[in-house]
Design a protein around this motif. Structure first.
Motif, PDB file in Angstrom:
ATOM      1  N   VAL A  49       7.438   4.850 -29.090  1.00  0.00           N
ATOM      2  CA  VAL A  49       6.881   3.924 -30.087  1.00  0.00           C
ATOM      3  C   VAL A  49       5.390   4.168 -30.339  1.00  0.00           C
ATOM      4  CG1 VAL A  49       8.579   2.090 -29.717  1.00  0.00           C
ATOM      5  CG2 VAL A  49       6.536   2.179 -28.279  1.00  0.00           C
ATOM      6  N   GLY A  50       4.870   5.325 -29.939  1.00  0.00           N
ATOM      7  CA  GLY A  50       3.487   5.642 -30.251  1.00  0.00           C
ATOM      8  C   GLY A  50       2.553   5.457 -29.069  1.00  0.00           C
ATOM      9  N   ILE A  51       1.249   5.385 -29.367  1.00  0.00           N
ATOM     10  CA  ILE A  51       0.254   5.264 -28.310  1.00  0.00           C
ATOM     11  C   ILE A  51      -0.511   3.950 -28.458  1.00  0.00           C
ATOM     12  CG2 ILE A  51      -0.054   7.773 -28.337  1.00  0.00           C
ATOM     13  CD1 ILE A  51      -2.919   7.203 -29.385  1.00  0.00           C
ATOM     14  N   ILE A  52      -1.137   3.584 -27.363  1.00  0.00           N
ATOM     15  CA  ILE A  52      -2.101   2.476 -27.365  1.00  0.00           C
ATOM     16  C   ILE A  52      -3.477   3.097 -27.124  1.00  0.00           C
ATOM     17  CG2 ILE A  52      -2.876   0.374 -26.205  1.00  0.00           C
ATOM     18  CD1 ILE A  52      -0.274  -0.061 -27.644  1.00  0.00           C
ATOM     19  N   LEU A  53      -4.364   2.958 -28.079  1.00  0.00           N
ATOM     20  CA  LEU A  53      -5.715   3.501 -27.944  1.00  0.00           C
ATOM     21  C   LEU A  53      -6.685   2.361 -27.663  1.00  0.00           C
ATOM     22  CD1 LEU A  53      -7.540   6.051 -28.176  1.00  0.00           C
ATOM     23  CD2 LEU A  53      -7.914   5.411 -30.562  1.00  0.00           C
ATOM     24  N   LEU A  54      -7.385   2.452 -26.547  1.00  0.00           N
ATOM     25  CA  LEU A  54      -8.310   1.412 -26.105  1.00  0.00           C
ATOM     26  C   LEU A  54      -9.727   1.974 -26.027  1.00  0.00           C
ATOM     27  CD1 LEU A  54      -6.127   0.060 -23.154  1.00  0.00           C
ATOM     28  CD2 LEU A  54      -6.211  -0.849 -25.490  1.00  0.00           C
ATOM     29  N   TYR A  55     -10.701   1.094 -26.196  1.00  0.00           N
ATOM     30  CA  TYR A  55     -12.106   1.487 -26.064  1.00  0.00           C
ATOM     31  C   TYR A  55     -12.764   0.617 -24.997  1.00  0.00           C
ATOM     32  CZ  TYR A  55     -17.118   1.221 -26.973  1.00  0.00           C
ATOM     33  OH  TYR A  55     -18.491   1.187 -26.826  1.00  0.00           O
ATOM     34  N   LYS A  56     -13.347   1.282 -23.994  1.00  0.00           N
ATOM     35  CA  LYS A  56     -14.065   0.575 -22.941  1.00  0.00           C
ATOM     36  C   LYS A  56     -15.538   0.496 -23.338  1.00  0.00           C
ATOM     37  CE  LYS A  56     -14.770   0.529 -17.933  1.00  0.00           C
ATOM     38  NZ  LYS A  56     -14.503   1.231 -16.668  1.00  0.00           N
ATOM     39  N   HIS A  57     -16.027  -0.733 -23.490  1.00  0.00           N
ATOM     40  CA  HIS A  57     -17.380  -0.948 -24.002  1.00  0.00           C
ATOM     41  C   HIS A  57     -18.397  -0.746 -22.883  1.00  0.00           C
ATOM     42  CE1 HIS A  57     -20.298  -2.312 -26.850  1.00  0.00           C
ATOM     43  NE2 HIS A  57     -20.617  -3.403 -26.169  1.00  0.00           N
ATOM     44  N   ASP A  58     -19.306   0.207 -23.090  1.00  0.00           N
ATOM     45  CA  ASP A  58     -20.258   0.516 -22.034  1.00  0.00           C
ATOM     46  C   ASP A  58     -21.600   0.944 -22.637  1.00  0.00           C
ATOM     47  OD1 ASP A  58     -21.176   0.786 -19.494  1.00  0.00           O
ATOM     48  OD2 ASP A  58     -20.240   2.722 -19.102  1.00  0.00           O
ATOM     49  N   THR A  59     -22.100   0.129 -23.585  1.00  0.00           N
ATOM     50  CA  THR A  59     -23.360   0.459 -24.249  1.00  0.00           C
ATOM     51  C   THR A  59     -24.081  -0.810 -24.672  1.00  0.00           C
ATOM     52  OG1 THR A  59     -24.367   1.663 -26.099  1.00  0.00           O
ATOM     53  CG2 THR A  59     -22.232   0.642 -26.501  1.00  0.00           C
ATOM     54  N   ASP A  60     -25.398  -0.704 -24.808  1.00  0.00           N
ATOM     55  CA  ASP A  60     -26.201  -1.813 -25.327  1.00  0.00           C
ATOM     56  C   ASP A  60     -26.601  -1.568 -26.778  1.00  0.00           C
ATOM     57  OD1 ASP A  60     -26.273  -3.313 -22.931  1.00  0.00           O
ATOM     58  OD2 ASP A  60     -27.761  -1.916 -22.118  1.00  0.00           O
ATOM     59  N   THR A 231      -4.189   5.467 -23.921  1.00  0.00           N
ATOM     60  CA  THR A 231      -5.377   6.316 -23.887  1.00  0.00           C
ATOM     61  C   THR A 231      -6.613   5.430 -23.973  1.00  0.00           C
ATOM     62  OG1 THR A 231      -4.202   8.138 -24.960  1.00  0.00           O
ATOM     63  CG2 THR A 231      -6.613   8.200 -25.029  1.00  0.00           C
ATOM     64  N   ILE A 232      -7.584   5.710 -23.103  1.00  0.00           N
ATOM     65  CA  ILE A 232      -8.810   4.894 -23.067  1.00  0.00           C
ATOM     66  C   ILE A 232     -10.010   5.765 -23.412  1.00  0.00           C
ATOM     67  CG2 ILE A 232     -10.266   3.376 -21.668  1.00  0.00           C
ATOM     68  CD1 ILE A 232      -7.835   3.016 -19.798  1.00  0.00           C
ATOM     69  N   ILE A 233     -10.748   5.353 -24.452  1.00  0.00           N
ATOM     70  CA  ILE A 233     -12.023   6.001 -24.774  1.00  0.00           C
ATOM     71  C   ILE A 233     -13.095   5.319 -23.933  1.00  0.00           C
ATOM     72  CG2 ILE A 233     -13.713   6.491 -26.592  1.00  0.00           C
ATOM     73  CD1 ILE A 233     -11.453   6.062 -28.624  1.00  0.00           C
ATOM     74  N   SER A 234     -13.800   6.095 -23.126  1.00  0.00           N
ATOM     75  CA  SER A 234     -14.797   5.468 -22.257  1.00  0.00           C
ATOM     76  C   SER A 234     -16.115   6.236 -22.225  1.00  0.00           C
ATOM     77  CB  SER A 234     -14.239   5.348 -20.823  1.00  0.00           C
ATOM     78  OG  SER A 234     -13.850   6.622 -20.341  1.00  0.00           O
ATOM     79  N   GLU A 235     -16.344   7.083 -23.281  1.00  0.00           N
ATOM     80  CA  GLU A 235     -17.597   7.835 -23.314  1.00  0.00           C
ATOM     81  C   GLU A 235     -18.792   6.899 -23.438  1.00  0.00           C
ATOM     82  OE1 GLU A 235     -15.015   8.550 -25.126  1.00  0.00           O
ATOM     83  OE2 GLU A 235     -14.583  10.698 -25.163  1.00  0.00           O
ATOM     84  N   LYS A 236     -19.785   7.123 -22.621  1.00  0.00           N
ATOM     85  CA  LYS A 236     -21.010   6.332 -22.735  1.00  0.00           C
ATOM     86  C   LYS A 236     -21.780   6.783 -23.968  1.00  0.00           C
ATOM     87  CE  LYS A 236     -21.721   5.089 -17.908  1.00  0.00           C
ATOM     88  NZ  LYS A 236     -22.678   5.042 -16.782  1.00  0.00           N
ATOM     89  N   GLY A 237     -22.436   5.827 -24.601  1.00  0.00           N
ATOM     90  CA  GLY A 237     -23.294   6.168 -25.735  1.00  0.00           C
ATOM     91  C   GLY A 237     -22.559   6.370 -27.037  1.00  0.00           C
ATOM     92  N   LEU A 238     -21.274   5.994 -27.082  1.00  0.00           N
ATOM     93  CA  LEU A 238     -20.539   6.085 -28.344  1.00  0.00           C
ATOM     94  C   LEU A 238     -21.219   5.212 -29.387  1.00  0.00           C
ATOM     95  CD1 LEU A 238     -17.732   7.307 -29.354  1.00  0.00           C
ATOM     96  CD2 LEU A 238     -16.841   5.004 -29.035  1.00  0.00           C
ATOM     97  N   SER A 239     -21.440   5.760 -30.594  1.00  0.00           N
ATOM     98  CA  SER A 239     -22.126   4.990 -31.636  1.00  0.00           C
ATOM     99  C   SER A 239     -21.136   4.105 -32.373  1.00  0.00           C
ATOM    100  CB  SER A 239     -22.816   5.923 -32.634  1.00  0.00           C
ATOM    101  OG  SER A 239     -21.852   6.586 -33.435  1.00  0.00           O
TER     102      SER A 239
END
Length: 573
Positions: A49-60, A231-239
């Motif tokens: 049924v596809g993917i779940i894409l999540l974003y982990k917030h790690d920026t000010d 899938t979790i996006i967790s790159e620091k400094g993502l704009s």
């Protein structure tokens, strides 16, 4: 439970609202009950049924405002879904793609959909037809307080209770004891949960299904990974721009993003409650919120080119200020326009279905607010434009809308420039006269416009019937047969009449007490036509249609000031 990309289904649902939230760039919840049922069915049957894409917030660098997933979803929750009051904490997670799926899971596990609980047919696998076994959903929403429902299609168990039972089986019934002891333990467990009344062979099959299949569906990460990868996006400094671009690209499949979804996603990063503000003016969901946003942009004078990425323009400070300073006046215009439509028809929602090309009227009223103090009957140019658009127009493109707005902008007239707009509409193929074919595109609206002062449809239902029955068309004179399905042979059934009169001719149906309905239905009647009973006979159907055409034409002129065109030969005595 620590969030990771390898979670079991139950663990994923349980960390919603603890670790995972809905961000304000998301749209509302759009899935209906059928789609939720098929989604859960796919998971149980192992269909991807596809993917779940999540974003982990790690920026000010930027803030994200969020809300929780709903356990129960209904009309009241719909009003809450654009309220994002909490600021996301660093380290917490938002859903970028998969909101519809996660919200559906939350409802299925712990809540209700419009008051209905989800049930699972635990014997779906018994189906001998392999095609049906896959095709027929094993989940169904039901409005019931019962835990177990037996019917011809199987044994339906309330899903939230089924999850509890499966969890207890996994935790408390070890595989090391004998099959007989396991079944006894299972029987006691069922009794504790109110799942009684099953035959011994049904209990055995129930236990086997839980122990060999459902516990893996709920508690094995590898099973979830097979059908729905996390899938979790967790790159620091993502704009912020990168996050928005990710959202837009991933949401271009499935329940496809509309232009307005992208606009809202971008705008809400700077103006978190814009969607909530506009949702107050959808007039009971008659006007799509995306069209309201489009109208706000137009009246505010913000330049927006749909082919370009909207975040290049729309969130510039100058444009945001224009939108924010316009919304109060805009909301007043929308409310008053709705009231003006209500003055001329008890079913304004039928006109508002064409709201996209009614935006020029909103633009005109926004820039000429004193005109809104008048009713539409005092503004014949606007009323005629509204009816032309409703009855005759299939225009869709932005270029046509911009052209009509430009005509209003450039007009030197002190009133709505109907003639110039009609000239343009004719050039692009829109019929600018209103005739019988126009009126027949929406008979309910047509008769509501003419009968608004005595609008009493049958038990509040809007039902269209034929004066001369279609089933007896061959009995009518030849010249009348082509008119059998025209507006001239239709009416909205009124209170006091039969909902269906069957195949009775009008002279057979409108007798005794029903004879008083002739006037309501704009049919020949004693007050207006001495020979009225003869005109209701089948051999005089063509004469009856001719009489009624003239009547409706006259009524439109008297009630609305609008000229209706009828065939020249019908004007002859």
């Amino acid at each position: 439970m620590v969030l990771s990309e390898r979670l079991a289904l139950k663990d994923l649902v349980d960390i919603l609202n603890k670790e995972i939230f809905v961000p304000n760039i998301q749209r509302g919840f759009e899935w209906d009950e059928g789609r939720i049922e098929k989604f859960l069915d796919s998971i149980v049957k192992g269909i991807p049924v596809g993917i779940i894409l999540l974003y982990k917030h790690d920026t000010d660098k930027f803030n994200i405002f969020v809300r929780k997933f709903f356990d129960d979803y209904d009309e009241n929750k719909r009003k809450e879904e654009f309220k994002y009051s909490e600021k996301l904490e660093k380290g917490k997670v938002v859903v970028i793609d998969g909101q519809q799926r996660l919200q559906s899971l939350r409802i299925a596990f712990y809540g209700t959909y419009y008051g209905q609980k989800l049930y699972h047919n635990i014997f779906w696998w018994r189906e001998v037809d392999e095609r049906k076994k896959i095709k027929e959903p094993s989940f169904k929403f039901k409005k019931s307080n019962e835990i177990v429902i037996k019917d011809d299609s199987g044994l339906w168990i309330r899903f939230d209770k089924l999850i509890e039972v499966t969890e207890e089986v996994a935790r408390n019934i070890p595989s090391t004891i004998s099959p007989r002891d396991r079944l006894q333990e299972f029987n006691r467990l069922l009794q504790r949960h109110g799942l009684e009344g099953l035959e011994p062979d049904e209990e055995q099959e129930f236990f086997n299904y839980i122990n060999l299949d459902l516990r893996n569906v709920l508690f094995e990460p590898i099973r979830l990974e097979h059908v729905m990868k996390i899938t979790i996006i967790s790159e620091k400094g993502l704009s912020l721009d990168q996050l928005l671009e990710t959202f837009i690209r991933f949401n271009s499949g499935g329940l496809r993003l509309q232009k307005s979804d992208i606009l809202f996603a971008v705008l809400k990063t700077k103006w978190k409650d814009i969607q909530d503000q506009l949702s107050l003016f959808t007039m009971n969901n008659t006007i799509d919120i995306d069209l309201l946003l489009k109208a706000l942009i137009v009246v505010s004078g913000v330049s927006y080119e749909p082919s370009r990425m909207p975040d290049e323009d729309i969130i510039k400070e100058e444009n945001l200020n224009k939108l924010k300073s316009s919304i109060k006046k805009f909301s007043t215009v929308i409310e008053k326009f709705y009231d003006r439509l209500n003055d001329i028809t008890p079913v304004p929602e039928r006109i508002l279905k064409k709201f996209y090309f009614l935006i020029p009227v909103i633009y005109y009223f926004y820039h000429n607010p004193s005109e809104l103090n008048k009713g539409l009957l005092e503004l014949p140019e606007i009323l005629e434009y509204v009816l032309i658009i409703k009855y005759n127009s299939n225009l869709r493109s932005d270029s046509h809308l911009r052209k009509i707005i430009k005509i209003i902008e450039d007009s030197k007239e002190s009133k709505f420039p109907l003639d110039d707009i009609k000239n343009y509409l004719r050039k692009v193929g829109v019929k600018t006269i209103i005739d019988g074919d126009s009126l027949n595109r929406d008979p309910i609206l047509t008769f509501s416009l003419l009968q608004r002062r005595n609008w009493k449809p049958y038990r509040s239902k809007l039902h269209i019937d034929h004066i001369f029955p279609k089933g007896r068309v061959e009995e009518l004179p030849k010249e009348a047969r082509s008119l059998i399905d025209s507006i001239w042979n239709k009416y909205v059934v009124f209170e006091g009449d039969n909902l269906r009169k069957g195949k009775k001719m009008p002279n057979e149906h409108f007798v005794d007490e029903r004879e008083k309905l002739l006037k309501y239905y704009m049919l020949p009647n004693e007050e207006e036509e001495p020979n009225y009973r003869e005109l209701l006979r089948k051999e005089n159907a063509y004469k009856c249609f001719k009489w009624r055409m003239k009547k409706i034409k006259k009524k439109f002129k008297e009630e609305l000031g609008i000229e209706i065109q009828i065939p020249k030969e019908m004007n002859n005595s």
